[in-house]
Design an enzyme around this catalytic site. Structure first.
Site, PDB file in Angstrom:
ATOM      1  N   GLY A  46      18.224   5.237   8.706  1.00 14.68           N
ATOM      2  CA  GLY A  46      16.929   5.742   9.163  1.00 14.68           C
ATOM      3  C   GLY A  46      16.912   7.250   9.378  1.00 14.68           C
ATOM      4  O   GLY A  46      17.836   7.979   9.004  1.00 14.68           O
ATOM      5  N   LYS A  57      23.017  16.885  15.760  1.00 15.64           N
ATOM      6  CA  LYS A  57      24.141  17.021  16.700  1.00 15.64           C
ATOM      7  C   LYS A  57      25.360  17.644  16.032  1.00 15.64           C
ATOM      8  O   LYS A  57      26.150  18.345  16.674  1.00 15.64           O
ATOM      9  CB  LYS A  57      24.503  15.663  17.323  1.00 15.64           C
ATOM     10  CG  LYS A  57      23.759  15.409  18.612  1.00 15.64           C
ATOM     11  CD  LYS A  57      22.312  15.091  18.409  1.00 15.64           C
ATOM     12  CE  LYS A  57      21.277  15.880  19.043  1.00 15.64           C
ATOM     13  NZ  LYS A  57      19.902  15.476  18.698  1.00 15.64           N
ATOM     14  N   GLY A 185       7.868  23.738  22.010  1.00 14.76           N
ATOM     15  CA  GLY A 185       9.092  23.902  22.799  1.00 14.76           C
ATOM     16  C   GLY A 185       9.554  22.584  23.384  1.00 14.76           C
ATOM     17  O   GLY A 185       9.816  22.479  24.585  1.00 14.76           O
ATOM     18  N   HIS A 447      37.914  13.828  40.944  1.00 12.37           N
ATOM     19  CA  HIS A 447      37.876  15.269  41.204  1.00 12.37           C
ATOM     20  C   HIS A 447      38.912  15.953  40.330  1.00 12.37           C
ATOM     21  O   HIS A 447      40.031  15.457  40.227  1.00 12.37           O
ATOM     22  CB  HIS A 447      38.195  15.547  42.675  1.00 12.37           C
ATOM     23  CG  HIS A 447      38.222  17.007  42.986  1.00 12.37           C
ATOM     24  ND1 HIS A 447      37.078  17.750  43.109  1.00 12.37           N
ATOM     25  CD2 HIS A 447      39.267  17.866  43.156  1.00 12.37           C
ATOM     26  CE1 HIS A 447      37.398  19.013  43.368  1.00 12.37           C
ATOM     27  NE2 HIS A 447      38.723  19.109  43.398  1.00 12.37           N
TER      28      HIS A 447
HETATM   29  P1  FAD Z   1      13.649   5.375  11.817  1.00  8.38           P
HETATM   30  O1  FAD Z   1      14.996   5.832  12.188  1.00  8.38           O
HETATM   31  O2  FAD Z   1      12.587   6.373  11.584  1.00  8.38           O
HETATM   32  O3  FAD Z   1      13.816   4.492  10.518  1.00  8.38           O
HETATM   33  C1  FAD Z   1      12.719   3.975   9.839  1.00  8.38           C
HETATM   34  C2  FAD Z   1      13.148   3.610   8.436  1.00  8.38           C
HETATM   35  O4  FAD Z   1      12.069   2.911   7.828  1.00  8.38           O
HETATM   36  C3  FAD Z   1      13.440   4.800   7.552  1.00  8.38           C
HETATM   37  O5  FAD Z   1      14.734   4.676   6.997  1.00  8.38           O
HETATM   38  C4  FAD Z   1      12.374   4.750   6.458  1.00  8.38           C
HETATM   39  O6  FAD Z   1      12.887   5.120   5.186  1.00  8.38           O
HETATM   40  C5  FAD Z   1      11.986   3.283   6.477  1.00  8.38           C
HETATM   41  N1  FAD Z   1      10.620   3.000   6.052  1.00  8.38           N
HETATM   42  C6  FAD Z   1       9.463   3.522   6.560  1.00  8.38           C
HETATM   43  N2  FAD Z   1       8.399   2.968   5.947  1.00  8.38           N
HETATM   44  C7  FAD Z   1       8.896   2.073   5.051  1.00  8.38           C
HETATM   45  C8  FAD Z   1       8.293   1.172   4.127  1.00  8.38           C
HETATM   46  N3  FAD Z   1       6.970   1.055   4.012  1.00  8.38           N
HETATM   47  N4  FAD Z   1       9.101   0.419   3.342  1.00  8.38           N
HETATM   48  C9  FAD Z   1      10.453   0.530   3.433  1.00  8.38           C
HETATM   49  N5  FAD Z   1      11.064   1.341   4.307  1.00  8.38           N
HETATM   50  C10 FAD Z   1      10.303   2.101   5.102  1.00  8.38           C
HETATM   51  N6  FAD Z   1      16.705  10.173  19.150  1.00  8.38           N
HETATM   52  C11 FAD Z   1      17.719  10.024  20.017  1.00  8.38           C
HETATM   53  O7  FAD Z   1      17.780   9.008  20.721  1.00  8.38           O
HETATM   54  N7  FAD Z   1      18.697  10.976  20.148  1.00  8.38           N
HETATM   55  C12 FAD Z   1      18.680  12.107  19.401  1.00  8.38           C
HETATM   56  O8  FAD Z   1      19.562  12.939  19.536  1.00  8.38           O
HETATM   57  C13 FAD Z   1      17.615  12.297  18.484  1.00  8.38           C
HETATM   58  N8  FAD Z   1      17.561  13.403  17.731  1.00  8.38           N
HETATM   59  C14 FAD Z   1      16.541  13.550  16.825  1.00  8.38           C
HETATM   60  C15 FAD Z   1      16.497  14.703  16.055  1.00  8.38           C
HETATM   61  C16 FAD Z   1      15.479  14.880  15.133  1.00  8.38           C
HETATM   62  C17 FAD Z   1      15.440  16.147  14.299  1.00  8.38           C
HETATM   63  C18 FAD Z   1      14.509  13.860  14.961  1.00  8.38           C
HETATM   64  C19 FAD Z   1      13.419  14.011  13.938  1.00  8.38           C
HETATM   65  C20 FAD Z   1      14.536  12.710  15.716  1.00  8.38           C
HETATM   66  C21 FAD Z   1      15.554  12.541  16.665  1.00  8.38           C
HETATM   67  N9  FAD Z   1      15.623  11.414  17.470  1.00  8.38           N
HETATM   68  C22 FAD Z   1      16.632  11.276  18.376  1.00  8.38           C
HETATM   69  C23 FAD Z   1      14.636  10.334  17.366  1.00  8.38           C
HETATM   70  C24 FAD Z   1      15.228   9.166  16.529  1.00  8.38           C
HETATM   71  O9  FAD Z   1      15.589   9.661  15.258  1.00  8.38           O
HETATM   72  C25 FAD Z   1      14.210   8.060  16.399  1.00  8.38           C
HETATM   73  O10 FAD Z   1      13.782   7.651  17.675  1.00  8.38           O
HETATM   74  C26 FAD Z   1      14.835   6.861  15.708  1.00  8.38           C
HETATM   75  O11 FAD Z   1      15.297   7.207  14.421  1.00  8.38           O
HETATM   76  C27 FAD Z   1      13.820   5.736  15.576  1.00  8.38           C
HETATM   77  O12 FAD Z   1      14.423   4.651  14.953  1.00  8.38           O
HETATM   78  P2  FAD Z   1      13.566   3.585  14.130  1.00  8.38           P
HETATM   79  O13 FAD Z   1      14.544   2.537  13.711  1.00  8.38           O
HETATM   80  O14 FAD Z   1      12.374   3.204  14.893  1.00  8.38           O
HETATM   81  O15 FAD Z   1      13.017   4.366  12.856  1.00  8.38           O
HETATM   82  P1  NAD Z   2       8.145  16.862  21.587  1.00  8.55           P
HETATM   83  O1  NAD Z   2       7.046  15.969  21.977  1.00  8.55           O
HETATM   84  O2  NAD Z   2       9.453  16.735  22.236  1.00  8.55           O
HETATM   85  O3  NAD Z   2       7.703  18.383  21.760  1.00  8.55           O
HETATM   86  C1  NAD Z   2       6.580  18.897  21.127  1.00  8.55           C
HETATM   87  C2  NAD Z   2       6.169  20.164  21.855  1.00  8.55           C
HETATM   88  O4  NAD Z   2       5.186  20.800  21.077  1.00  8.55           O
HETATM   89  C3  NAD Z   2       5.544  19.887  23.237  1.00  8.55           C
HETATM   90  O5  NAD Z   2       6.139  20.729  24.194  1.00  8.55           O
HETATM   91  C4  NAD Z   2       4.069  20.192  23.025  1.00  8.55           C
HETATM   92  O6  NAD Z   2       3.436  20.672  24.179  1.00  8.55           O
HETATM   93  C5  NAD Z   2       4.148  21.242  21.931  1.00  8.55           C
HETATM   94  N1  NAD Z   2       2.961  21.362  21.092  1.00  8.55           N
HETATM   95  C6  NAD Z   2       2.187  20.379  20.585  1.00  8.55           C
HETATM   96  N2  NAD Z   2       1.200  20.895  19.816  1.00  8.55           N
HETATM   97  C7  NAD Z   2       1.369  22.239  19.821  1.00  8.55           C
HETATM   98  C8  NAD Z   2       0.685  23.319  19.219  1.00  8.55           C
HETATM   99  N3  NAD Z   2      -0.369  23.117  18.437  1.00  8.55           N
HETATM  100  N4  NAD Z   2       1.115  24.582  19.460  1.00  8.55           N
HETATM  101  C9  NAD Z   2       2.188  24.807  20.273  1.00  8.55           C
HETATM  102  N5  NAD Z   2       2.873  23.811  20.869  1.00  8.55           N
HETATM  103  C10 NAD Z   2       2.490  22.541  20.643  1.00  8.55           C
HETATM  104  O7  NAD Z   2       8.252  16.691  19.986  1.00  8.55           O
HETATM  105  P2  NAD Z   2       9.361  17.164  18.956  1.00  8.55           P
HETATM  106  O8  NAD Z   2      10.185  18.242  19.526  1.00  8.55           O
HETATM  107  O9  NAD Z   2       8.638  17.377  17.687  1.00  8.55           O
HETATM  108  O10 NAD Z   2      10.239  15.871  18.828  1.00  8.55           O
HETATM  109  C11 NAD Z   2       9.612  14.640  18.434  1.00  8.55           C
HETATM  110  C12 NAD Z   2      10.287  13.476  19.074  1.00  8.55           C
HETATM  111  O11 NAD Z   2      11.541  13.216  18.435  1.00  8.55           O
HETATM  112  C13 NAD Z   2      10.638  13.682  20.540  1.00  8.55           C
HETATM  113  O12 NAD Z   2       9.552  13.437  21.381  1.00  8.55           O
HETATM  114  C14 NAD Z   2      11.731  12.677  20.726  1.00  8.55           C
HETATM  115  O13 NAD Z   2      11.165  11.428  20.934  1.00  8.55           O
HETATM  116  C15 NAD Z   2      12.451  12.696  19.389  1.00  8.55           C
HETATM  117  N6  NAD Z   2      13.641  13.586  19.452  1.00  8.55           N
HETATM  118  C16 NAD Z   2      14.614  13.290  20.351  1.00  8.55           C
HETATM  119  C17 NAD Z   2      15.725  14.096  20.438  1.00  8.55           C
HETATM  120  C18 NAD Z   2      16.790  13.744  21.435  1.00  8.55           C
HETATM  121  O14 NAD Z   2      16.781  12.619  21.908  1.00  8.55           O
HETATM  122  N7  NAD Z   2      17.691  14.653  21.760  1.00  8.55           N
HETATM  123  C19 NAD Z   2      15.862  15.214  19.626  1.00  8.55           C
HETATM  124  C20 NAD Z   2      14.844  15.491  18.729  1.00  8.55           C
HETATM  125  C21 NAD Z   2      13.729  14.666  18.648  1.00  8.55           C
END
Ligand code: FAD
Ligand code: NAD
Length: 471
Positions: A46, A57, A185, A447
């Site tokens: 995913g 990471k 942010g 500690h």
């Molecule tokens: P996804 O991981 O989005 O997987 C969905 C899958 O469905 C994909 O592989 C896609 O190809 C497939 N799919 C979609 N539509 C179809 C279709 N119609 N037919 C077949 N396949 C399809 N979360 C954390 O907990 N810790 C983190 O450090 C973290 N870092 C992140 C960093 C970034 C840059 C981003 C973008 C997200 C991050 N997240 C993090 C959020 C995390 O990635 C998501 O919450 C998580 O992947 C959700 O899992 P999911 O199984 O719901 O979907």
């Molecule tokens: P986010 O919701 O964390 O942050 C989006 C930020 O954009 C907010 O502070 C919001 O106020 C701001 N914003 C929204 N519209 C704007 C605009 N028009 N102009 C300026 N600022 C605006 O969303 P993200 O950073 O895109 O990450 C998406 C999601 O992915 C997260 O909410 C989280 O669920 C997941 N994620 C998790 C991790 C992790 O677990 N470490 C890391 C990356 C992403």
């Protein structure tokens, strides 16, 4: 129901092979359910594995390494300035992703979970059409929708598509832009901002709210904000984008901050303003599944949708959009499908921002508790009194406890500081077990570790923290 001579049959079809989907599929297979995963990507894992949690990471690890090396000078250890080979860094990051994705595929094979590549759409509750190399029709008794989410876009009138990238584009690491503007942010903006700043970009953040990381309490975001002010060119809060256009030597940006117009020229713009669920273009209108006004599939405690044959988990089924929440929902849905009575009843879902310092929280935040009108007591331990934090040269942090004022039950915990994301696990377990503040205060913590700040924060709820100053 559509019927097709050469349709495949499966007991359970999981649409999406992310941390929600593959975990559900593996659990179901382990419980004896014949299971198939369909994913449009050739790599299982995913967004999380391919373009989210893991590659971000890996790059943050390198960013923190660069920062540690630079800060070592303060301890009398000086290194030469680093030489960054961006091609090797990209290959290493890609190899981490490939290794983990291959591991998931291997585990699927060992469990005899069939994996089909292609894009799935529902023709009715029990029939899914797959378009792609392995395409065809699949009949299933049950389906789990685990299709995740995608980056939200800003209107092309404000920011033309060819002027910006999203997190996937940033994680591809095409190069290190001279100047990078980040819109938003939140989690992504700050994590990837730190990566690019460490690699040498001048990073500016434009955030529409009056603070960064709006999901956590302000005092928890403060140590990170202080660090970012040194690492980034600028963080503009209460600021909104007015226009973006490609100029002769870069991208020209105009934004409005508290009524004043500002101009900036950057090489690249990263848009990280949140994510939206992938519940459209899935044929769900051919089923009884209901979708709310924000696009999330409506589910009950067992992750059943309004269609009794279909379950939904992960990002597509509601916030928080976090991998570990998706995985837990996957376990719940799989167990219910296998005939068990499991529910999603987590009291605390940890949230971690993997910046330096990390910010982590679980349960209720102070602001949420106040919004709910709860009578609470707060305990805090500043990391400046932690022997370990000082010995690591990282005394900037805080551990905070939110407790019910009458019962002293733990309602929430927040931690800002080195490895806060690992430390929060103790708090999650304590909340899940219904612990009181006294339990944390009376638990012996090793500690010197920064985990002692949890004990001290618990003690400070009663004013008995050993290392707190006295007047
Ligand atoms: P996804 O991981 O989005 O997987 C969905 C899958 O469905 C994909 O592989 C896609 O190809 C497939 N799919 C979609 N539509 C179809 C279709 N119609 N037919 C077949 N396949 C399809 N979360 C954390 O907990 N810790 C983190 O450090 C973290 N870092 C992140 C960093 C970034 C840059 C981003 C973008 C997200 C991050 N997240 C993090 C959020 C995390 O990635 C998501 O919450 C998580 O992947 C959700 O899992 P999911 O199984 O719901 O979907
Ligand atoms: P986010 O919701 O964390 O942050 C989006 C930020 O954009 C907010 O502070 C919001 O106020 C701001 N914003 C929204 N519209 C704007 C605009 N028009 N102009 C300026 N600022 C605006 O969303 P993200 O950073 O895109 O990450 C998406 C999601 O992915 C997260 O909410 C989280 O669920 C997941 N994620 C998790 C991790 C992790 O677990 N470490 C890391 C990356 C992403």
């Amino acid at each position: 129901m559509a019927r097709d001579e050469c349709a495949e049959q499966t007991e359970l079809l999981v649409v999406g092979g992310g941390p929600g989907g593959y975990v559900a599929a593996f659990r179901a297979a382990d419980l004896g359910v014949q299971t198939t995963i369909v994913d449009e990507s050739p790599l299982l894992g995913g967004v999380c594995l391919r373009e989210g949690c893991i590659p971000s990471k890996a790059l943050l690890h390198v960013a923190h390494l660069l920062e540690d090396a630079a800060e070592a000078e303060e301890f009398g250890v000086a290194f030469q300035p680093p030489r960054i080979d961006i091609d090797r860094l990209r290959s290493w990051k890609n190899s981490v992703v490939a290794q983990l994705c291959a591991g998931i595929t291997k585990l699927a094979g060992q469990r005899k979970v069939r994996v089909i590549r292609g894009r799935a759409t529902f023709e009715d509750s029990g029939t899914v059409r797959v378009a792609g190399a392995d395409g065809g029709l699949i009949h299933c008794q049950r389906a789990i929708v685990a299709t995740g989410s995608r980056a939200k876009r800003l209107p092309p009138a404000v920011i033309p598509t060819d002027c910006c990238i999203d997190s996937t584009g940033a994680l591809a690491l095409p190069n290190v832009p001279r100047a990078l503007l980040i819109i938003g942010g939140g989690y992504i903006g700050l994590e990837l901002g730190q990566v690019y700043a460490a690699l040498g970009s001048k990073v500016t953040v434009v955030e529409m709210l009056d603070r960064i990381l709006p999901g956590c309490d302000t005092d928890l975001a403060r140590p990170l904000a202080a660090k970012l002010r040194k690492q980034f060119e600028a963080i503009h809060t209460s600021a909104t984008l007015t226009s973006v256009r490609r100029g002769d030597s870069g991208v020209e940006v105009v934004f409005n901050k508290r009524g004043q117009e500002h101009q900036l020229e950057v090489e690249r713009v990263l848009v990280s303003v949140g994510r939206q669920p992938n519940s459209d273009n899935l044929g769900l209108e051919n089923t009884k599944v209901r979708i709310d006004e924000r696009g999330f599939i409506e589910v009950d405690q067992a992750r059943r949708t309004a269609d009794e044959a279909i379950y939904a988990i992960g990002d597509v089924a509601g916030e928080p959009m976090l991998a570990h929440k998706a995985s837990r929902e996957g376990i719940v849905a799989a167990e219910v499908i296998a005939g068990r009575t499991t529910t999603f009843s987590a009291r605390a879902i940890p949230a971690v921002v993997y910046t330096s310092p990390e910010v982590a929280w679980c349960g209720l935040t102070e602001s949420e508790a106040k919004e709910q009108g709860r009578n609470i007591r707060i305990g805090k331990s500043q990391w400046g009194v932690s022997g370990r934090a000082v010995a690591m040269g990282r005394p900037y942090g805080v551990t905070k406890i939110i407790a019910d004022a009458e019962t002293h039950k733990l309602l929430g915990v927040g931690i800002a500081g080195e490895h806060a994301g690992d430390l929060i696990a103790e708090a999650v377990l304590a909340i899940e077990l219904g612990a009181g503040v006294e339990d944390l205060a009376a638990t012996i913590h090793s500690h010197p570790t920064t985990s002692e700040t949890i004990m001290e924060a618990a003690e400070s709820v009663f004013g008995t923290a050993i290392h707190a100053a006295r007047r």
